[in-house]
Design a protein around this motif. Sequence first.
Motif, PDB file in Angstrom:
ATOM      1  N   VAL A  78       0.856  -1.183   0.000  1.00 11.01           N
ATOM      2  CA  VAL A  78       0.000   0.000   0.000  1.00 11.01           C
ATOM      3  C   VAL A  78       0.892   1.233   0.000  1.00 11.01           C
ATOM      4  N   SER A  79       0.492   2.242  -0.762  1.00 13.79           N
ATOM      5  CA  SER A  79       1.285   3.467  -0.873  1.00 13.79           C
ATOM      6  C   SER A  79       0.463   4.671  -0.433  1.00 13.79           C
ATOM      7  N   CYS A  80       1.179   5.762  -0.094  1.00 12.43           N
ATOM      8  CA  CYS A  80       0.507   7.035   0.171  1.00 12.43           C
ATOM      9  C   CYS A  80       1.524   8.152   0.019  1.00 12.43           C
ATOM     10  N   SER A  81       1.034   9.365   0.012  1.00 10.17           N
ATOM     11  CA  SER A  81       1.896  10.539  -0.069  1.00 10.17           C
ATOM     12  C   SER A  81       1.455  11.526   0.996  1.00 10.17           C
ATOM     13  N   THR A  82       2.431  12.132   1.662  1.00 10.15           N
ATOM     14  CA  THR A  82       2.128  13.135   2.673  1.00 10.15           C
ATOM     15  C   THR A  82       2.786  14.451   2.279  1.00 10.15           C
ATOM     16  N   TYR A 104      20.237  30.763  13.398  1.00  9.92           N
ATOM     17  CA  TYR A 104      19.379  30.413  14.525  1.00  9.92           C
ATOM     18  C   TYR A 104      18.194  29.566  14.067  1.00  9.92           C
ATOM     19  N   ILE A 105      17.537  28.975  15.058  1.00 12.17           N
ATOM     20  CA  ILE A 105      16.297  28.234  14.848  1.00 12.17           C
ATOM     21  C   ILE A 105      15.195  28.998  15.566  1.00 12.17           C
ATOM     22  N   SER A 106      14.176  29.419  14.848  1.00 11.03           N
ATOM     23  CA  SER A 106      13.104  30.213  15.453  1.00 11.03           C
ATOM     24  C   SER A 106      11.912  29.334  15.816  1.00 11.03           C
ATOM     25  N   GLN A 107      11.015  29.916  16.591  1.00 11.78           N
ATOM     26  CA  GLN A 107       9.774  29.208  16.926  1.00 11.78           C
ATOM     27  C   GLN A 107       8.997  28.854  15.657  1.00 11.78           C
ATOM     28  N   LYS A 108       9.008  29.738  14.669  1.00  8.30           N
ATOM     29  CA  LYS A 108       8.340  29.461  13.397  1.00  8.30           C
ATOM     30  C   LYS A 108       8.978  28.264  12.696  1.00  8.30           C
ATOM     31  N   ASP A 109      10.306  28.161  12.745  1.00  4.33           N
ATOM     32  CA  ASP A 109      10.997  27.036  12.110  1.00  4.33           C
ATOM     33  C   ASP A 109      10.586  25.715  12.750  1.00  4.33           C
ATOM     34  N   ILE A 110      10.454  25.725  14.067  1.00  3.94           N
ATOM     35  CA  ILE A 110      10.027  24.512  14.765  1.00  3.94           C
ATOM     36  C   ILE A 110       8.634  24.108  14.312  1.00  3.94           C
ATOM     37  N   ARG A 111       7.750  25.089  14.132  1.00  9.38           N
ATOM     38  CA  ARG A 111       6.395  24.785  13.660  1.00  9.38           C
ATOM     39  C   ARG A 111       6.425  24.172  12.261  1.00  9.38           C
ATOM     40  N   GLU A 112       7.276  24.697  11.389  1.00  8.86           N
ATOM     41  CA  GLU A 112       7.392  24.137  10.039  1.00  8.86           C
ATOM     42  C   GLU A 112       7.867  22.681  10.110  1.00  8.86           C
ATOM     43  N   LEU A 113       8.849  22.426  10.969  1.00  8.48           N
ATOM     44  CA  LEU A 113       9.351  21.060  11.123  1.00  8.48           C
ATOM     45  C   LEU A 113       8.260  20.142  11.667  1.00  8.48           C
ATOM     46  N   GLN A 114       7.480  20.630  12.619  1.00  9.62           N
ATOM     47  CA  GLN A 114       6.403  19.811  13.181  1.00  9.62           C
ATOM     48  C   GLN A 114       5.398  19.396  12.116  1.00  9.62           C
ATOM     49  N   LEU A 115       5.077  20.312  11.198  1.00  9.10           N
ATOM     50  CA  LEU A 115       4.136  19.970  10.122  1.00  9.10           C
ATOM     51  C   LEU A 115       4.691  18.841   9.264  1.00  9.10           C
ATOM     52  N   GLY A 116       5.970  18.930   8.914  1.00  8.61           N
ATOM     53  CA  GLY A 116       6.581  17.916   8.069  1.00  8.61           C
ATOM     54  C   GLY A 116       6.704  16.575   8.753  1.00  8.61           C
ATOM     55  N   LYS A 117       7.239  16.587   9.961  1.00  8.13           N
ATOM     56  CA  LYS A 117       7.452  15.312  10.663  1.00  8.13           C
ATOM     57  C   LYS A 117       6.114  14.684  11.059  1.00  8.13           C
ATOM     58  N   GLY A 118       5.127  15.531  11.382  1.00 10.28           N
ATOM     59  CA  GLY A 118       3.814  15.017  11.736  1.00 10.28           C
ATOM     60  C   GLY A 118       3.128  14.324  10.573  1.00 10.28           C
ATOM     61  N   ALA A 119       3.294  14.896   9.373  1.00 13.45           N
ATOM     62  CA  ALA A 119       2.677  14.300   8.184  1.00 13.45           C
ATOM     63  C   ALA A 119       3.286  12.935   7.880  1.00 13.45           C
ATOM     64  N   ILE A 120       4.610  12.831   7.984  1.00 14.66           N
ATOM     65  CA  ILE A 120       5.270  11.558   7.686  1.00 14.66           C
ATOM     66  C   ILE A 120       4.900  10.498   8.718  1.00 14.66           C
ATOM     67  N   ALA A 121       4.941  10.865   9.992  1.00  9.49           N
ATOM     68  CA  ALA A 121       4.572   9.912  11.044  1.00  9.49           C
ATOM     69  C   ALA A 121       3.131   9.428  10.865  1.00  9.49           C
TER      70      ALA A 121
END
Length: 542
Positions: free
Chosen positions: A297-301, A412-429
Amino acid sequence: MKNYRIRICPSNKSILVQEGTTLLEALRMSGEKPDAPCGGRGTCGKCQVTVLAEGFRKVCRACQTVVDQDMTVELPEKGNRAQILSEGRRQKVEVLPGLDFMEGEQPESGRWCLMSFDIGTTTIAGYLMDGITGEELARDSCLNSQIQFGADVISRAVMAVEEGTERLTASVRSDINGLAASLAQKGGILPEDVALVSVVGNSCMHHLFLGITPKGLLKIPYMPEVTEGLRIPAADCRIKVNSKAELLMLPNIAGFVGADTAACMLWAGFDRIGSMTLLLDIGTNGEMVLGNKDRAVSCSTAAGPAFEGARIECGMRGKEGAIDHVFMEDGHLSYTVIGGGRPEGICGSGLLDAAAFLMKSGFLLPSGRMQKKEKLNTPESVIYKDRIREIGKRQAFVLAEEGETADGRPVYISQKDIRELQLGKGAIASGISLLCRELGIQVQEIEQVMIAGAFGNYMDPRSACEVGMIPSCLLDKIISVGNAAGEGARIAVLNREEYERSKRMAASVEFLELASDSLFQKIFIQNLDFPEQGGKKNCQSF
């Protein structure tokens, strides 16, 4: 309406444009390929240029600056080539390309040759092979110049639907022809010696290369206009090889699971694998296949462009000057920089490591919010709490101070950057969880995890598990396989039976459309948070 002259440095080009044209559009019209990950919406700040006109000199965003007089535009130095992954684990294959249509004709080099291309959203890799022995004669790569129209496939698909595919198609075909010429030169042949070409890419890149509207990818049920494999004259796509050469387009599977995934499956021999396998290609999209020879089975996030450095305030692609890894060493926070010089920014693998460090050290709450200074109490957070600062009205953690960097500005890593990462990692998980549910298995039952693509090749699997992108119970099962899509494209052009096999696999693999799955939003929201206790609680099954 008046016309004004724009002089562009350092290329010393000159172009006349109408009053009211944005500088970004003027640069595109001149043949430059400006960096514009947000597609010109003014949100990323990556298209900065220096403008010189009568009475002033200023740095501005090209997409937000309108031409209202003659001016000189200084572009930033492009710097070194991006770190583009073209290596993959080589599979032996019998050379049987099917060049019957060229029988009786002899090329000037004395041998017919083959080319294959993997068109990624960010980069393109190309390969040249001997058509008799299969020997690789040359390889090369470049950035996908469609980046000037947006970093992600949705931006480009929207542009194609609203304005037509012409500019996007011409852009990628120009890239392919540039690579074809380079490969021929490196391999000591003429482009006319190439009789067969294969191309893979995600569904959107596939369509834009062919000049097909990707409108079906923008609305439910998100289906490509073309799914079947194609064998057409290369001249139809204006590829500058032999005038009689043919072009193989591997099949799309469905939705955003495109020909690149079919190529990955061909390389992996998914129709012959007995063990439960997760094949994961992480980029601006996260395409994945779970299963074995009995069922897959396949999918895309929509992982978003954070892993490519886009939409990250100090983000950049993986090239010289990018912080690519962050870690603690002998009690000190350390990082490595591609090329070994002073840092200029941070790429996706560095962002992942930085988030893992911030999470483990107590700088980040499970919700992703940065902890208040007065509440920091771990040894690392106490030592480095002065790295927490307000930059641009946002909380940020400074990785490299002004005096350490190439341009005197902190990285630096900003709070906004962390939010962007959360969207990506959350979709894959979430994709992994839902594939497991579809197959009726527990996450722990996955026996091997193949990570394909550039980001997957350079990332630290431990960091991916610690932030919850990949379940931590799979850490010891992860193997990096490099550019599996490129290798699959090579296999398909070398052997016509393997090409037919790719079509059978693409037709048999099931597709799970996450957008229409009632559980996706719930699981996605759950996976936005970082796991507690270093990622020990993110192996739940649904």
